[in-house]
Design an enzyme around this catalytic site. Structure first.
Site, PDB file in Angstrom:
ATOM      1  N   PRO A 196       0.774  -1.287  -0.224  1.00  0.00           N
ATOM      2  CA  PRO A 196      -0.006   0.145   0.146  1.00  0.00           C
ATOM      3  C   PRO A 196       0.918   1.260  -0.149  1.00  0.00           C
ATOM      4  O   PRO A 196       1.802   1.333   0.687  1.00  0.00           O
ATOM      5  CB  PRO A 196      -0.947  -0.307   1.335  1.00  0.00           C
ATOM      6  CG  PRO A 196       0.116  -1.163   2.218  1.00  0.00           C
ATOM      7  CD  PRO A 196       0.473  -2.053   1.234  1.00  0.00           C
ATOM      8  N   ASN A 197       0.329   2.197  -0.774  1.00  0.00           N
ATOM      9  CA  ASN A 197       0.684   3.470  -0.839  1.00  0.00           C
ATOM     10  C   ASN A 197       2.056   3.569  -1.734  1.00  0.00           C
ATOM     11  O   ASN A 197       2.529   4.650  -1.953  1.00  0.00           O
ATOM     12  CB  ASN A 197       0.878   4.291   0.488  1.00  0.00           C
ATOM     13  CG  ASN A 197      -0.326   4.436   1.227  1.00  0.00           C
ATOM     14  OD1 ASN A 197      -1.182   4.856   0.768  1.00  0.00           O
ATOM     15  ND2 ASN A 197      -0.212   3.830   2.485  1.00  0.00           N
ATOM     16  N   ARG A 247       5.076  10.994  -2.732  1.00  0.00           N
ATOM     17  CA  ARG A 247       4.799  10.654  -1.374  1.00  0.00           C
ATOM     18  C   ARG A 247       6.033  11.015  -0.693  1.00  0.00           C
ATOM     19  O   ARG A 247       6.921  10.406  -1.154  1.00  0.00           O
ATOM     20  CB  ARG A 247       4.327   9.393  -1.417  1.00  0.00           C
ATOM     21  CG  ARG A 247       4.272   8.613   0.096  1.00  0.00           C
ATOM     22  CD  ARG A 247       4.198   7.238  -0.013  1.00  0.00           C
ATOM     23  NE  ARG A 247       3.992   6.757   1.388  1.00  0.00           N
ATOM     24  CZ  ARG A 247       4.181   5.669   1.857  1.00  0.00           C
ATOM     25  NH1 ARG A 247       4.668   4.686   0.921  1.00  0.00           N
ATOM     26  NH2 ARG A 247       4.069   5.341   3.106  1.00  0.00           N
ATOM     27  N   TYR A 272      11.076   8.738   0.664  1.00  0.00           N
ATOM     28  CA  TYR A 272      11.027   7.777  -0.435  1.00  0.00           C
ATOM     29  C   TYR A 272      11.415   7.932  -1.954  1.00  0.00           C
ATOM     30  O   TYR A 272      11.546   7.351  -2.695  1.00  0.00           O
ATOM     31  CB  TYR A 272       9.590   7.248  -0.480  1.00  0.00           C
ATOM     32  CG  TYR A 272       8.936   6.368   0.603  1.00  0.00           C
ATOM     33  CD1 TYR A 272       9.325   5.395   1.143  1.00  0.00           C
ATOM     34  CD2 TYR A 272       8.005   7.173   1.316  1.00  0.00           C
ATOM     35  CE1 TYR A 272       8.980   4.994   2.366  1.00  0.00           C
ATOM     36  CE2 TYR A 272       7.456   6.922   2.710  1.00  0.00           C
ATOM     37  CZ  TYR A 272       7.900   5.599   3.195  1.00  0.00           C
ATOM     38  OH  TYR A 272       7.609   5.139   4.231  1.00  0.00           O
ATOM     39  N   ASN A 291       7.977  -5.839  -0.912  1.00  0.00           N
ATOM     40  CA  ASN A 291       7.972  -4.637  -0.078  1.00  0.00           C
ATOM     41  C   ASN A 291       6.566  -4.605   0.404  1.00  0.00           C
ATOM     42  O   ASN A 291       5.739  -3.914  -0.334  1.00  0.00           O
ATOM     43  CB  ASN A 291       8.244  -3.307  -0.905  1.00  0.00           C
ATOM     44  CG  ASN A 291       8.436  -2.224   0.315  1.00  0.00           C
ATOM     45  OD1 ASN A 291       7.735  -2.265   1.230  1.00  0.00           O
ATOM     46  ND2 ASN A 291       9.206  -1.064  -0.134  1.00  0.00           N
ATOM     47  N   ALA A 311       3.194  -0.929   4.639  1.00  0.00           N
ATOM     48  CA  ALA A 311       2.779  -0.970   6.081  1.00  0.00           C
ATOM     49  C   ALA A 311       1.906  -2.183   6.480  1.00  0.00           C
ATOM     50  O   ALA A 311       2.139  -2.830   7.575  1.00  0.00           O
ATOM     51  CB  ALA A 311       1.390   0.057   6.083  1.00  0.00           C
ATOM     52  N   GLU A 351      12.593  -9.731   1.612  1.00  0.00           N
ATOM     53  CA  GLU A 351      11.711  -8.732   2.114  1.00  0.00           C
ATOM     54  C   GLU A 351      12.800  -7.184   1.662  1.00  0.00           C
ATOM     55  O   GLU A 351      13.938  -7.270   2.297  1.00  0.00           O
ATOM     56  CB  GLU A 351      11.516  -8.564   3.546  1.00  0.00           C
ATOM     57  CG  GLU A 351      10.747  -7.492   4.277  1.00  0.00           C
ATOM     58  CD  GLU A 351      10.635  -7.446   5.700  1.00  0.00           C
ATOM     59  OE1 GLU A 351      10.644  -8.729   6.177  1.00  0.00           O
ATOM     60  OE2 GLU A 351      10.403  -6.532   6.240  1.00  0.00           O
ATOM     61  N   HIS A 360      12.777  -2.908   1.878  1.00  0.00           N
ATOM     62  CA  HIS A 360      12.158  -1.490   2.257  1.00  0.00           C
ATOM     63  C   HIS A 360      13.073  -0.264   1.712  1.00  0.00           C
ATOM     64  O   HIS A 360      14.342  -0.829   1.828  1.00  0.00           O
ATOM     65  CB  HIS A 360      11.911  -1.403   3.798  1.00  0.00           C
ATOM     66  CG  HIS A 360      11.132  -2.425   4.375  1.00  0.00           C
ATOM     67  ND1 HIS A 360       9.691  -2.341   4.135  1.00  0.00           N
ATOM     68  CD2 HIS A 360      11.421  -3.433   4.751  1.00  0.00           C
ATOM     69  CE1 HIS A 360       9.516  -3.436   4.911  1.00  0.00           C
ATOM     70  NE2 HIS A 360      10.249  -3.931   5.367  1.00  0.00           N
ATOM     71  N   ARG A 374      13.225   4.508  12.386  1.00  0.00           N
ATOM     72  CA  ARG A 374      11.798   4.987  12.489  1.00  0.00           C
ATOM     73  C   ARG A 374      11.128   4.802  13.677  1.00  0.00           C
ATOM     74  O   ARG A 374      11.452   4.339  14.466  1.00  0.00           O
ATOM     75  CB  ARG A 374      10.989   4.875  10.825  1.00  0.00           C
ATOM     76  CG  ARG A 374      11.900   5.327   9.887  1.00  0.00           C
ATOM     77  CD  ARG A 374      11.252   5.200   8.647  1.00  0.00           C
ATOM     78  NE  ARG A 374      10.253   6.050   8.432  1.00  0.00           N
ATOM     79  CZ  ARG A 374       9.289   5.696   7.440  1.00  0.00           C
ATOM     80  NH1 ARG A 374       9.316   4.893   6.434  1.00  0.00           N
ATOM     81  NH2 ARG A 374       8.181   6.562   7.366  1.00  0.00           N
TER      82      ARG A 374
END
Ligand code: DQA
Length: 140
Positions: free
Chosen positions: A9-10, A17, A22, A71, A74, A95, A97, A104
């Protein structure tokens, strides 16, 4: 070798964004450079904001493709369903990111995907995906 990139998502908003975190490039543009960089691989890209669609995609390709670069965004921090899907298929998952999630907020420190992944690459911006794909070439 078939490798499926799956973004959660996103991540359809990359380039628009939170650019400080990012970056400025859309994933579609970055994906073009990836396909040029790895001509020997059959790279596929899928993005969804919907948990079930991500699970369906893992099921669809997970017994045919060699690898998944995931990825889950969220959903990384919340989804037992995606974690179970990763564990259920034959393909090896890495995985990734874009940001270093450990640097964070606390809620980003948990990954449900990680125990079922071969490894995790994070914090290198979009280059995290390059590193994940390169690692598949070395391993397989
Ligand atoms: C992300 C990190 C996640 O915590 C966040 O929810 C994202 C993107 C990353 O690539 O840095 O959407 O997965």
């Amino acid at each position: 070798m078939k490798i499926q990139i799956i973004n959660g998502p996103n991540l359809n908003l990359l380039g628009l964004r939170e650019k400080d975190i990012y970056g400025e490039i859309s994933f579609e543009d970055y994906f073009k450079s990836l396909t040029n960089k790895f001509p020997k691989l059959e790279l596929h890209y899928f993005q969804s904001n919907i948990e079930g669609e991500i699970i369906d995609k893992i099921h669809e390709i997970g017994f045919d493709f060699s690898g998944i670069v995931l990825n889950a965004a969220a959903y990384t921090h919340t989804s037992v369903g995606i974690a179970d899907a990763v564990r259920s298929v034959k393909a090896t998952t890495i995985e990734v990111h874009i940001s270093n999630t450990i640097s964070r907020e606390d809620y980003r420190h948990i990954s449900y995907v990680a125990p079922n992944a071969k490894g995790i690459i994070m914090g290198f911006g979009l280059y995290s995906y390059d590193l994940a794909i390169s690692s598949f070439m070395k391993k397989l």
